[in-house]
Scaffold this motif. Structure first.
Motif, PDB file in Angstrom:
ATOM      1  N   GLN A 272      41.572  41.648  42.383  1.00  0.00           N
ATOM      2  CA  GLN A 272      41.265  42.050  40.916  1.00  0.00           C
ATOM      3  C   GLN A 272      42.342  43.155  40.534  1.00  0.00           C
ATOM      4  OE1 GLN A 272      39.014  41.014  42.792  1.00  0.00           O
ATOM      5  NE2 GLN A 272      37.681  39.765  41.835  1.00  0.00           N
ATOM      6  N   LEU A 273      42.418  44.039  41.499  1.00  0.00           N
ATOM      7  CA  LEU A 273      43.332  45.151  41.173  1.00  0.00           C
ATOM      8  C   LEU A 273      44.860  44.932  40.935  1.00  0.00           C
ATOM      9  CD1 LEU A 273      41.743  47.520  43.940  1.00  0.00           C
ATOM     10  CD2 LEU A 273      41.538  47.843  41.563  1.00  0.00           C
ATOM     11  N   THR A 274      45.317  43.785  41.285  1.00  0.00           N
ATOM     12  CA  THR A 274      46.770  43.054  40.972  1.00  0.00           C
ATOM     13  C   THR A 274      46.846  42.809  39.607  1.00  0.00           C
ATOM     14  OG1 THR A 274      46.200  40.842  41.822  1.00  0.00           O
ATOM     15  CG2 THR A 274      46.880  42.515  43.460  1.00  0.00           C
ATOM     16  N   LYS A 275      45.656  42.558  38.785  1.00  0.00           N
ATOM     17  CA  LYS A 275      45.666  42.012  37.515  1.00  0.00           C
ATOM     18  C   LYS A 275      46.275  42.989  36.338  1.00  0.00           C
ATOM     19  CE  LYS A 275      43.491  37.758  38.348  1.00  0.00           C
ATOM     20  NZ  LYS A 275      43.749  37.822  39.616  1.00  0.00           N
ATOM     21  N   ARG A 276      46.923  42.725  35.343  1.00  0.00           N
ATOM     22  CA  ARG A 276      47.198  43.557  34.471  1.00  0.00           C
ATOM     23  C   ARG A 276      46.483  43.382  33.377  1.00  0.00           C
ATOM     24  NH1 ARG A 276      52.119  46.655  34.844  1.00  0.00           N
ATOM     25  NH2 ARG A 276      53.341  45.945  36.733  1.00  0.00           N
ATOM     26  N   GLY A 277      45.970  44.228  32.239  1.00  0.00           N
ATOM     27  CA  GLY A 277      45.298  43.925  31.287  1.00  0.00           C
ATOM     28  C   GLY A 277      46.284  43.456  29.982  1.00  0.00           C
ATOM     29  N   HIS A 278      45.786  43.437  28.670  1.00  0.00           N
ATOM     30  CA  HIS A 278      46.449  43.004  27.650  1.00  0.00           C
ATOM     31  C   HIS A 278      47.651  43.967  26.986  1.00  0.00           C
ATOM     32  CE1 HIS A 278      43.762  45.671  25.732  1.00  0.00           C
ATOM     33  NE2 HIS A 278      44.347  45.434  24.503  1.00  0.00           N
ATOM     34  N   ARG A 279      47.366  45.091  27.760  1.00  0.00           N
ATOM     35  CA  ARG A 279      48.466  46.102  27.467  1.00  0.00           C
ATOM     36  C   ARG A 279      49.508  46.291  28.740  1.00  0.00           C
ATOM     37  NH1 ARG A 279      48.898  48.730  22.173  1.00  0.00           N
ATOM     38  NH2 ARG A 279      46.970  48.284  21.064  1.00  0.00           N
ATOM     39  N   LEU A 280      49.412  45.408  29.784  1.00  0.00           N
ATOM     40  CA  LEU A 280      50.262  45.267  30.856  1.00  0.00           C
ATOM     41  C   LEU A 280      50.100  46.442  31.691  1.00  0.00           C
ATOM     42  CD1 LEU A 280      53.726  43.979  29.228  1.00  0.00           C
ATOM     43  CD2 LEU A 280      51.725  42.919  30.416  1.00  0.00           C
ATOM     44  N   ALA A 281      48.921  47.232  31.559  1.00  0.00           N
ATOM     45  CA  ALA A 281      48.428  48.332  32.756  1.00  0.00           C
ATOM     46  C   ALA A 281      47.609  47.728  33.633  1.00  0.00           C
ATOM     47  CB  ALA A 281      47.978  49.502  31.900  1.00  0.00           C
ATOM     48  N   SER A 283      44.570  47.638  34.478  1.00  0.00           N
ATOM     49  CA  SER A 283      43.290  48.004  33.840  1.00  0.00           C
ATOM     50  C   SER A 283      42.285  48.341  34.876  1.00  0.00           C
ATOM     51  CB  SER A 283      42.870  47.082  32.745  1.00  0.00           C
ATOM     52  OG  SER A 283      43.903  46.960  31.899  1.00  0.00           O
ATOM     53  N   ASN A 284      41.838  47.594  35.877  1.00  0.00           N
ATOM     54  CA  ASN A 284      40.909  47.650  36.758  1.00  0.00           C
ATOM     55  C   ASN A 284      41.111  48.954  37.674  1.00  0.00           C
ATOM     56  OD1 ASN A 284      39.442  45.397  35.885  1.00  0.00           O
ATOM     57  ND2 ASN A 284      40.577  43.901  37.227  1.00  0.00           N
ATOM     58  N   ILE A 286      42.843  51.501  36.785  1.00  0.00           N
ATOM     59  CA  ILE A 286      42.681  52.888  36.103  1.00  0.00           C
ATOM     60  C   ILE A 286      41.077  52.849  35.650  1.00  0.00           C
ATOM     61  CG2 ILE A 286      42.796  53.500  33.513  1.00  0.00           C
ATOM     62  CD1 ILE A 286      45.471  51.748  33.098  1.00  0.00           C
ATOM     63  N   LEU A 287      40.335  51.931  35.726  1.00  0.00           N
ATOM     64  CA  LEU A 287      38.765  52.134  35.644  1.00  0.00           C
ATOM     65  C   LEU A 287      38.072  52.594  36.676  1.00  0.00           C
ATOM     66  CD1 LEU A 287      38.073  48.968  33.373  1.00  0.00           C
ATOM     67  CD2 LEU A 287      37.737  51.340  32.544  1.00  0.00           C
ATOM     68  N   VAL A 288      38.905  52.147  38.050  1.00  0.00           N
ATOM     69  CA  VAL A 288      38.171  52.806  39.163  1.00  0.00           C
ATOM     70  C   VAL A 288      38.544  53.929  39.324  1.00  0.00           C
ATOM     71  CG1 VAL A 288      38.512  52.346  41.752  1.00  0.00           C
ATOM     72  CG2 VAL A 288      38.185  50.319  40.363  1.00  0.00           C
ATOM     73  N   LEU A 289      39.796  54.425  39.307  1.00  0.00           N
ATOM     74  CA  LEU A 289      40.283  55.900  39.135  1.00  0.00           C
ATOM     75  C   LEU A 289      39.238  57.042  38.393  1.00  0.00           C
ATOM     76  CD1 LEU A 289      42.116  58.137  40.263  1.00  0.00           C
ATOM     77  CD2 LEU A 289      43.536  57.232  38.464  1.00  0.00           C
ATOM     78  N   GLY A 290      39.160  56.276  37.031  1.00  0.00           N
ATOM     79  CA  GLY A 290      38.595  57.065  36.275  1.00  0.00           C
ATOM     80  C   GLY A 290      36.959  57.301  36.609  1.00  0.00           C
ATOM     81  N   ALA A 291      36.206  56.387  37.096  1.00  0.00           N
ATOM     82  CA  ALA A 291      34.818  56.381  37.484  1.00  0.00           C
ATOM     83  C   ALA A 291      34.818  57.282  38.749  1.00  0.00           C
ATOM     84  CB  ALA A 291      34.350  54.695  37.410  1.00  0.00           C
TER      85      ALA A 291
END
Length: 383
Positions: A272-281, A283-284, A286-291
């Protein structure tokens, strides 16, 4: 590392290339921890500088720090990227403001007009006391204090690895340009670090347990004095510091998701950490790092002094892996001036490993035990 790894660099790639993917997960753990703690340290330090500027915000330090991290998470999910001009201004502004302070401080020291700061109540200081017990350099706690000071000073080198991670983004020829940049950045860092350290010694600026007023804030006040010009200069230097720390905290939001993607591609992290979000970032990522960063900030109550131990252990483990990996490469290829390369890289690996060891022992009770326990568990989880 920059000379030999021009497309994808950093300690993970060096370790993977020379020791194989399983050993490389040690570097992966170190870097994942480093990126996470970088957010917590940089943003917490930025908040400490902000409160030095506006002491009335002192009771809101944790709220402000959490708020800034949430803004960074939101911005990166929306597609905020590292842009040269966006990051260049705070950096140049900070370097010029701090270099000016140091040079004025040097002049006043030579002229004999540098102001001494009054020693505050000892209970307000880090550790609740001033100095250490024991007589002589190797007696009592003085030796541990010396080692801790050495390791703390070493933590100022964190961030140097960013150039080796992004060699491919330099103009051609990439490797020579990246190496010139590293030398230039190291010289600037050396000048600023030496200057801030000497000013702290000369002005008697001391670290407070609560984190503010910061040592730098005290130094600027001592150098420029209580006049209206002095207050203006203090504002300028502290605003520059806040900007460079908060923007520095954002750097991990670029590095961590890419590293997580790289490790996940090697099948040591969830796909799941290889998936890019709709803004091509990523996202997963970024969320893990932030949490995880928010958890660290709350647990350590946004105190930089407590977080620094976690910060440096991760970084210097990565440095150790990079140095050891380069030694193996030189011994395997034996091309050019390989003996000199072995000597330099072996020295760097030994020195970096010593810093890890010192931090693990000297700061064990202050939070380093978390890395000593969590690091091996993370490694086993990745494997």
């Amino acid at each position: 590392v920059i000379k030999y790894y021009t497309t994808a660099g950093g300690s993970y790639v060096v370790a993977r290339d020379n020791f194989g993917p399983k050993i490389a997960q040690i570097a992966a753990v170190a870097l994942l921890i480093d990126y996470t703690v970088t957010v917590a340290v940089q943003v917490s330090a930025g908040t400490a500088a902000l409160i030095t500027l506006a002491p009335k915000l002192g009771s809101y330090d944790l709220v402000i720090t959490v708020g800034v991290v949430l803004v960074l998470i939101y911005g990166n999910l929306r597609g905020l990227r590292e842009a040269g001009s966006y990051f260049a201004f705070p950096t140049y502004f900070y370097v010029i403001a701090l270099a000016g302070t140091i040079l004025v401080g040097y002049y006043k020291k030579i002229a004999g007009t540098l102001h001494h700061i009054a020693i505050p109540a000892h209970k307000l200081l880090v550790g609740g006391h001033l100095g250490t017990k024991g007589n002589g350099l190797l007696m009592g706690l003085a030796f541990i204090a010396l080692l801790r000071a050495y390791a703390n000073g070493g933590s100022s080198l964190t961030g140097l690895e960013a150039i080796s991670n992004g060699v491919a983004s330099f103009r051609k020829p990439e490797s020579p340009n990246a190496r010139k940049t590293l030398v230039t950045m190291s010289c600037i860092l050396g000048f600023l670090l030496l200057g801030v350290t000497l000013l702290a010694s000369w002005t008697h600026a001391l670290p407070f347990e609560r984190g503010y007023p910061t040592v730098l804030g005290q130094e600027v006040g001592a150098v420029f004095g209580p006049s209206s010009f002095g207050h203006a200069m203090k504002y300028i230097v502290l605003i520059a510091t806040i900007m460079v720390l908060y923007t520095g905290g954002n750097t991990s939001f670029n590095g961590f998701p890419f590293l997580a993607n790289y490790v996940a591609t090697d099948k040591y992290l969830p796909r799941q950490l290889t998936k890019r979000g709709h803004r091509l970032a990523f996202s997963n990522g970024i969320l893990v790092l932030g949490a995880v960063s928010l958890v660290l900030i709350v647990v350590f109550n946004a105190k930089v002094n407590a977080l620094v131990a976690l910060y440096a252990i991760g970084v210097f483990t990565g440095f150790t892996m990079a140095g050891a990996g380069m030694v193996k490469r030189h011994l395997r290829e034996r091309s050019g001036k390989w003996r000199r390369g072995v000597a330099i890289n072996a020295t760097s690996a030994v020195v970096a490993s010593l810093v890890v060891l010192i931090f693990a022992i000297a700061k064990f009770k202050e939070g380093a035990w978390i890395i000593v326990v969590v690091g091996p568990l993370m490694y086993m989880a990745l494997i």
